[in-house]
Design a protein around this motif. Structure first.
Motif, short mmCIF file in Angstrom:
data_model
loop_
_atom_site.label_atom_id
_atom_site.label_comp_id
_atom_site.label_asym_id
_atom_site.label_seq_id
_atom_site.Cartn_x
_atom_site.Cartn_y
_atom_site.Cartn_z
N ARG A 1 0.84 -1.21 0.00
CA ARG A 1 0.00 0.00 0.00
C ARG A 1 0.87 1.26 0.00
N ARG B 1 2.03 2.11 -3.35
CA ARG B 1 0.96 2.57 -4.23
C ARG B 1 0.51 3.99 -3.90
N SER B 2 0.98 4.54 -2.77
CA SER B 2 0.52 5.87 -2.36
C SER B 2 1.30 6.96 -3.07
N CYS B 3 0.72 8.17 -3.06
CA CYS B 3 1.32 9.30 -3.75
C CYS B 3 1.12 10.54 -2.89
N SER C 1 -1.72 13.07 -4.03
CA SER C 1 -3.12 12.70 -4.16
C SER C 1 -3.49 11.65 -3.13
N TYR C 2 -4.78 11.65 -2.72
CA TYR C 2 -5.28 10.61 -1.83
C TYR C 2 -5.66 9.35 -2.60
N GLU C 3 -5.70 9.45 -3.92
CA GLU C 3 -6.09 8.30 -4.72
C GLU C 3 -4.95 7.29 -4.78
N PRO C 4 -5.21 5.99 -4.46
CA PRO C 4 -4.15 4.98 -4.56
C PRO C 4 -3.58 4.93 -5.96
N PHE C 5 -2.28 4.85 -6.06
CA PHE C 5 -1.62 4.86 -7.37
C PHE C 5 -1.19 3.45 -7.75
N ASP C 6 -1.65 2.98 -8.88
CA ASP C 6 -1.24 1.69 -9.42
C ASP C 6 -0.78 1.92 -10.85
N PHE D 1 -3.07 2.80 -14.04
CA PHE D 1 -2.91 4.16 -14.58
C PHE D 1 -2.61 4.12 -16.07
N LYS E 1 -5.80 3.32 -18.02
CA LYS E 1 -6.71 4.48 -18.11
C LYS E 1 -6.17 5.49 -19.13
#
Length: 207
Positions: free
Chosen positions: A183, A186-188, A191-196, A200, A203
């Motif tokens: 985890r 995956r954090s950034c 942003s609070y959105e988990p980063f994968d 990404f 998308k």
């Protein structure tokens, strides 16, 4: 931090059933994340969420909270019947309303005495359990003081279920069995959105 169990009981059912994280899991995650980042000594954690009994308060202290907020028991003591009408101004017992007529249902002298007794008995029970455990202060409770039954034959300590992970383990890139490092990666910070990275890329390319 507030567990998903908390609230007035007037929240939308979908929110109450599916959003948020239970207090025990959330508290354990926050405590160990701060420990892993080497920041636990700089941040105080308050815990709340359906804490009524003295034991539940002590359990939260054992799992890493610096203090616990208990509201539900006091609401019961003042007369709340969980009518789930807090947001309508039509509380049937006069607790959560600005309606002068409905407020008359709340007998302040009687209810204030009940709240005072509940508070005194809660603190007394906490003191008794702390002394029984051989401790001098409630904050001294740790996960290993909790014994949990897993089956008819097997019991485990709280340290096995909700362990305190080593200070700074995330900064040292140490892998552990609970998935914190995954985890963390995956954090950034932006942003609070988990980063994968894989998701990404999908998308971004529309694939």
């Amino acid at each position: 931090m507030d567990g998903k169990e908390g609230g007035t009981g007037a929240a939308p059912v979908e929110f109450a059933d599916y959003l948020g994280m239970p207090l025990v899991e959330g508290l354990t995650f926050v405590n160990n994340s701060l420990r892993g980042a080497g920041l636990r000594h700089r941040v105080k954690i308050g815990a709340s969420g359906k804490l009524v009994s003295s034991f539940r308060i002590l359990k939260m202290l054992a799992l890493g909270a610096d203090w616990a907020n208990s509201a539900r028991g006091y609401m019961f003591a003042v007369g709340c019947i969980q009518g789930q009408a807090c947001h309508t101004n039509n509380c049937p017992v006069g607790v959560a309303t600005q309606d002068p007529l409905r407020q008359r249902a709340l007998n302040v002298p009687d209810k204030s005495a009940r709240v005072a007794r509940f508070h005194a008995n809660t603190l007394h029970a906490i003191a008794e359990m702390t002394g029984t455990a051989g401790l001098s202060h409630p904050i001294d409770f740790l996960p290993h003081h909790l014994i949990m039954r897993e089956s008819d034959r097997d019991i485990v300590t709280g340290q096995e279920i909700w362990p305190y992970l080593p200070n700074g383990f995330l900064l040292r890139d140490e892998q552990e069995q609970f998935g914190y490092l995954d985890r963390w990666k995956r954090s950034c910070a932006e942003s609070y959105e988990p980063f994968d990275a894989h998701i990404f890329d999908q998308k971004a390319t529309g694939m």
